[in-house]
Design a protein around this motif. Sequence first.
Motif, PDB file in Angstrom:
ATOM      1  N   GLY A  26       0.802  -1.213   0.000  1.00 43.29           N
ATOM      2  CA  GLY A  26       0.000   0.000   0.000  1.00 43.29           C
ATOM      3  C   GLY A  26       0.836   1.264   0.000  1.00 43.29           C
ATOM      4  N   PHE A  27       2.119   1.152  -0.341  1.00 44.70           N
ATOM      5  CA  PHE A  27       3.022   2.304  -0.331  1.00 44.70           C
ATOM      6  C   PHE A  27       3.144   2.872  -1.747  1.00 44.70           C
ATOM      7  CE2 PHE A  27       4.698  -1.083   2.574  1.00 44.70           C
ATOM      8  CZ  PHE A  27       4.044  -0.610   3.707  1.00 44.70           C
ATOM      9  N   ILE A  28       3.906   3.936  -1.898  1.00 44.64           N
ATOM     10  CA  ILE A  28       4.069   4.564  -3.210  1.00 44.64           C
ATOM     11  C   ILE A  28       5.325   4.042  -3.908  1.00 44.64           C
ATOM     12  CG2 ILE A  28       4.233   6.750  -4.476  1.00 44.64           C
ATOM     13  CD1 ILE A  28       2.874   8.102  -2.079  1.00 44.64           C
ATOM     14  N   PHE A  29       6.470   4.176  -3.250  1.00 42.02           N
ATOM     15  CA  PHE A  29       7.718   3.639  -3.795  1.00 42.02           C
ATOM     16  C   PHE A  29       8.665   3.402  -2.636  1.00 42.02           C
ATOM     17  CE2 PHE A  29      11.907   3.685  -5.733  1.00 42.02           C
ATOM     18  CZ  PHE A  29      11.712   2.939  -6.885  1.00 42.02           C
ATOM     19  N   THR A  30       8.903   2.127  -2.308  1.00 38.78           N
ATOM     20  CA  THR A  30       9.700   1.796  -1.132  1.00 38.78           C
ATOM     21  C   THR A  30      11.186   1.738  -1.468  1.00 38.78           C
ATOM     22  OG1 THR A  30       9.410  -0.571  -1.529  1.00 38.78           O
ATOM     23  CG2 THR A  30       7.810   0.501  -0.089  1.00 38.78           C
ATOM     24  N   GLU A  31      12.006   2.113  -0.497  1.00 42.35           N
ATOM     25  CA  GLU A  31      13.455   2.172  -0.690  1.00 42.35           C
ATOM     26  C   GLU A  31      14.159   2.109   0.670  1.00 42.35           C
ATOM     27  OE1 GLU A  31      16.262   2.222  -1.913  1.00 42.35           O
ATOM     28  OE2 GLU A  31      16.255   2.615  -4.044  1.00 42.35           O
ATOM     29  N   GLY A  32      15.491   2.064   0.622  1.00 46.23           N
ATOM     30  CA  GLY A  32      16.347   2.268   1.778  1.00 46.23           C
ATOM     31  C   GLY A  32      16.188   1.344   2.953  1.00 46.23           C
ATOM     32  N   GLY A  49       6.079   9.554  -0.806  1.00 46.21           N
ATOM     33  CA  GLY A  49       5.194   9.864   0.306  1.00 46.21           C
ATOM     34  C   GLY A  49       5.847  10.700   1.373  1.00 46.21           C
ATOM     35  N   ASP A  50       7.180  10.909   1.257  1.00 47.16           N
ATOM     36  CA  ASP A  50       7.941  11.709   2.218  1.00 47.16           C
ATOM     37  C   ASP A  50       7.764  11.173   3.642  1.00 47.16           C
ATOM     38  OD1 ASP A  50       9.696  13.660   2.968  1.00 47.16           O
ATOM     39  OD2 ASP A  50       8.216  15.282   3.042  1.00 47.16           O
ATOM     40  N   VAL A  51       7.907   9.849   3.774  1.00 42.70           N
ATOM     41  CA  VAL A  51       7.667   9.222   5.064  1.00 42.70           C
ATOM     42  C   VAL A  51       8.666   8.077   5.268  1.00 42.70           C
ATOM     43  CG1 VAL A  51       5.934   7.631   4.121  1.00 42.70           C
ATOM     44  CG2 VAL A  51       5.883   8.172   6.541  1.00 42.70           C
ATOM     45  N   ARG A  52       9.038   7.859   6.524  1.00 36.41           N
ATOM     46  CA  ARG A  52       9.871   6.724   6.908  1.00 36.41           C
ATOM     47  C   ARG A  52       9.004   5.795   7.754  1.00 36.41           C
ATOM     48  NH1 ARG A  52      14.221   9.346   7.436  1.00 36.41           N
ATOM     49  NH2 ARG A  52      14.114   9.962   9.621  1.00 36.41           N
ATOM     50  N   GLY A  59       3.441  -5.193  12.681  1.00 36.57           N
ATOM     51  CA  GLY A  59       2.976  -4.613  11.435  1.00 36.57           C
ATOM     52  C   GLY A  59       3.840  -3.446  10.998  1.00 36.57           C
ATOM     53  N   VAL A  60       3.238  -2.512  10.283  1.00 36.86           N
ATOM     54  CA  VAL A  60       3.950  -1.352   9.734  1.00 36.86           C
ATOM     55  C   VAL A  60       3.377  -0.085  10.349  1.00 36.86           C
ATOM     56  CG1 VAL A  60       4.520  -0.065   7.642  1.00 36.86           C
ATOM     57  CG2 VAL A  60       4.392  -2.554   7.566  1.00 36.86           C
ATOM     58  N   ARG A  61       4.259   0.839  10.724  1.00 36.10           N
ATOM     59  CA  ARG A  61       3.799   2.131  11.212  1.00 36.10           C
ATOM     60  C   ARG A  61       4.780   3.216  10.795  1.00 36.10           C
ATOM     61  NH1 ARG A  61       6.621   3.470  15.926  1.00 36.10           N
ATOM     62  NH2 ARG A  61       7.670   1.731  16.975  1.00 36.10           N
ATOM     63  N   GLU A  62       4.306   4.445  10.775  1.00 40.51           N
ATOM     64  CA  GLU A  62       5.152   5.579  10.437  1.00 40.51           C
ATOM     65  C   GLU A  62       6.034   5.965  11.617  1.00 40.51           C
ATOM     66  OE1 GLU A  62       2.945   8.921   9.050  1.00 40.51           O
ATOM     67  OE2 GLU A  62       1.971   7.823   7.424  1.00 40.51           O
ATOM     68  N   VAL A 287       6.822  -4.374   0.549  1.00 43.24           N
ATOM     69  CA  VAL A 287       8.051  -4.948   1.093  1.00 43.24           C
ATOM     70  C   VAL A 287       7.850  -6.459   1.160  1.00 43.24           C
ATOM     71  CG1 VAL A 287       9.611  -5.097   3.067  1.00 43.24           C
ATOM     72  CG2 VAL A 287       8.606  -2.894   2.443  1.00 43.24           C
ATOM     73  N   TYR A 288       8.803  -7.199   0.599  1.00 44.81           N
ATOM     74  CA  TYR A 288       8.732  -8.658   0.572  1.00 44.81           C
ATOM     75  C   TYR A 288       9.868  -9.248   1.406  1.00 44.81           C
ATOM     76  CZ  TYR A 288       5.535  -8.010  -3.361  1.00 44.81           C
ATOM     77  OH  TYR A 288       4.468  -7.629  -4.151  1.00 44.81           O
ATOM     78  N   THR A 289       9.656 -10.469   1.903  1.00 50.40           N
ATOM     79  CA  THR A 289      10.708 -11.196   2.606  1.00 50.40           C
ATOM     80  C   THR A 289      10.917 -12.548   1.952  1.00 50.40           C
ATOM     81  OG1 THR A 289       9.176 -12.164   4.218  1.00 50.40           O
ATOM     82  CG2 THR A 289      10.199 -10.059   4.798  1.00 50.40           C
ATOM     83  N   ILE A 290      12.167 -13.016   2.011  1.00 51.13           N
ATOM     84  CA  ILE A 290      12.505 -14.314   1.459  1.00 51.13           C
ATOM     85  C   ILE A 290      13.661 -14.879   2.271  1.00 51.13           C
ATOM     86  CG2 ILE A 290      13.984 -13.225  -0.279  1.00 51.13           C
ATOM     87  CD1 ILE A 290      13.272 -15.550  -2.150  1.00 51.13           C
ATOM     88  N   GLU A 291      13.586 -16.156   2.642  1.00 48.04           N
ATOM     89  CA  GLU A 291      14.636 -16.783   3.425  1.00 48.04           C
ATOM     90  C   GLU A 291      15.775 -17.230   2.500  1.00 48.04           C
ATOM     91  OE1 GLU A 291      14.575 -16.759   6.757  1.00 48.04           O
ATOM     92  OE2 GLU A 291      12.699 -15.656   6.483  1.00 48.04           O
ATOM     93  N   THR A 292      16.997 -16.969   2.921  1.00 53.99           N
ATOM     94  CA  THR A 292      18.163 -17.343   2.130  1.00 53.99           C
ATOM     95  C   THR A 292      19.054 -18.295   2.929  1.00 53.99           C
ATOM     96  OG1 THR A 292      19.474 -15.455   2.899  1.00 53.99           O
ATOM     97  CG2 THR A 292      18.117 -15.126   0.928  1.00 53.99           C
ATOM     98  N   ARG A 293      20.012 -18.890   2.243  1.00 55.30           N
ATOM     99  CA  ARG A 293      20.949 -19.808   2.882  1.00 55.30           C
ATOM    100  C   ARG A 293      22.273 -19.134   3.198  1.00 55.30           C
ATOM    101  NH1 ARG A 293      19.370 -24.741  -1.299  1.00 55.30           N
ATOM    102  NH2 ARG A 293      17.637 -25.583  -0.048  1.00 55.30           N
TER     103      ARG A 293
END
Length: 521
Positions: A26-32, A49-52, A59-62, A287-293
């Motif tokens: 539900g974000f605009i463009f995620t980074e960083g 969105g000028d938000v961190r 969950g997610v919060r500003e 934002v996605y998560t994936i388990e790595t080795r």
Amino acid sequence: MVHEALDPAFERLIDPQAAVTRAGTGFIFTEGPVWHPLDHYLLFSDMPGDVRRRLDRSGVREVARPSNKGNGMTYDAALNLVVCEHATSSVARIGPDGRREVLASHFEGRELNSPNDLCIRSDGSIYFTDPWYGRMAGFGVERPRELGWQGVFRIPPGSTSREPQLVTSRYLFSQPNGLCFSPDECLLYINDTEQANIRVFDVRPDGSLSEGRMFASGIRDPGRPGLPDGMKCDAEGNVWVTAPGGLWVYNPGGRLVGKVAIPEEAANMHWGGPDWRTLHVCATTSVYTIETRVGPRREPFMAATATSMRTDAGSGAASSGAVLDPARCALIIQDMQNDVVIEGGAFAGSGAPQHCREQNAIGNIARLADHCRALGVPVIHVWFVVEPGAAGLTLNAPLFEGVVESNALVRGSWGVAPVDGLEAKPGDHVVEKMRMSAWEGTRLETILKAQQRDMVIVTGAWTNMSIEHTARTGADKGYIMIVPEDCCSTMNADWHNAAINYALQNVSAVTRSADVIDALR
């Protein structure tokens, strides 16, 4: 989602069938993205969105709005947040107390374009890229450019000039973007989004760079969206870079060994999780998560710890093999009394009972206390107790006025009794107080000194008052203070987080009960 193995080595890094999970959207463009090594949460930017924002188990919060259209982020060794700000054309450092300091803003008298991404070497020097995306509408603030070229810069350790050092040729890059060190920090990889390539540079002892050479090129696909942007090096020296369809992985020799499929166009990534094997991918709206080795190149901040962790007594992370010596520790359970955290108590109207339930503070403390008793760690109950009429209680603060007005915590009453499940057991100590801090006017230090305990685990009610005051005083007295934040509660999550994320970071090791239990062996 099936990933593409182009070389058998790829399967040592990640399961080709590894699931990709959407952790937030539900974000605009995620980074960083960057992972906090002690508090176990992901911080990430939403530039347009000028938000961190913060992503954790709740969950997610500003956490910041406006954010100066922040992009790339990392922590330094002291866990200060270091941010590339598009709107201010600056690299800024933000302390746990929220104080902001500009580290770089101009070069040769001209404003930087828009610092984009950064990484920190073990000597404390900061390297960052400076394309001009932050002067475009949406991703930044539309305005004229002053430099006329896009470079890569270094901020030397301890620099106060705000003018960084240029470490590459002015006209080598079109739009320099992601960058990362090899595990031994002898190499620095820098990609160019417009040129769709990655260059690698030798890092000299003084921090300057060689002329560089091509590492990988042609990172584009007309049939799929995605270009080089964020980039990270894993512990084995493989380079992971955003690319068409998700992430492309190159071995240290520059051979493409596989591709990780991501549902949206990927912009950046960062490893995290308790064992540093969860890859978080910022991809457009999600934002996605994936388990790595495999885990990441160990960046300086990943070993950063609060005071207790610098004693070799343990980092609170079981996966790191850290240990807290039970012979040095004591556990405080503070203000866990009916009037404070139970419905029907004198302070129920503050919201304290609800937040205590949300934190599962009673259950978490009980488990930690039982573990401590089994190891011979003293358990010290600190109770706020006043005589009928509150004789001897000075009314120099609203908190103490509230005790009198509410007829709270009176000796012999139901309200002063410990909550069910946290009663004193044989062998425990009980300390009474009439102050916020557990130290003031009590025999707490007498108990600690008699048992030669210099590491104090602090739990209980009023995170932003009793817990914070006790941790501050203990640190001043020379004790190592440890605060498992899921064993604390107060009026609401906002007050709790204000103390946990800022004030307590400066005087204690903030961790979680499971980590303390794992470290106490």
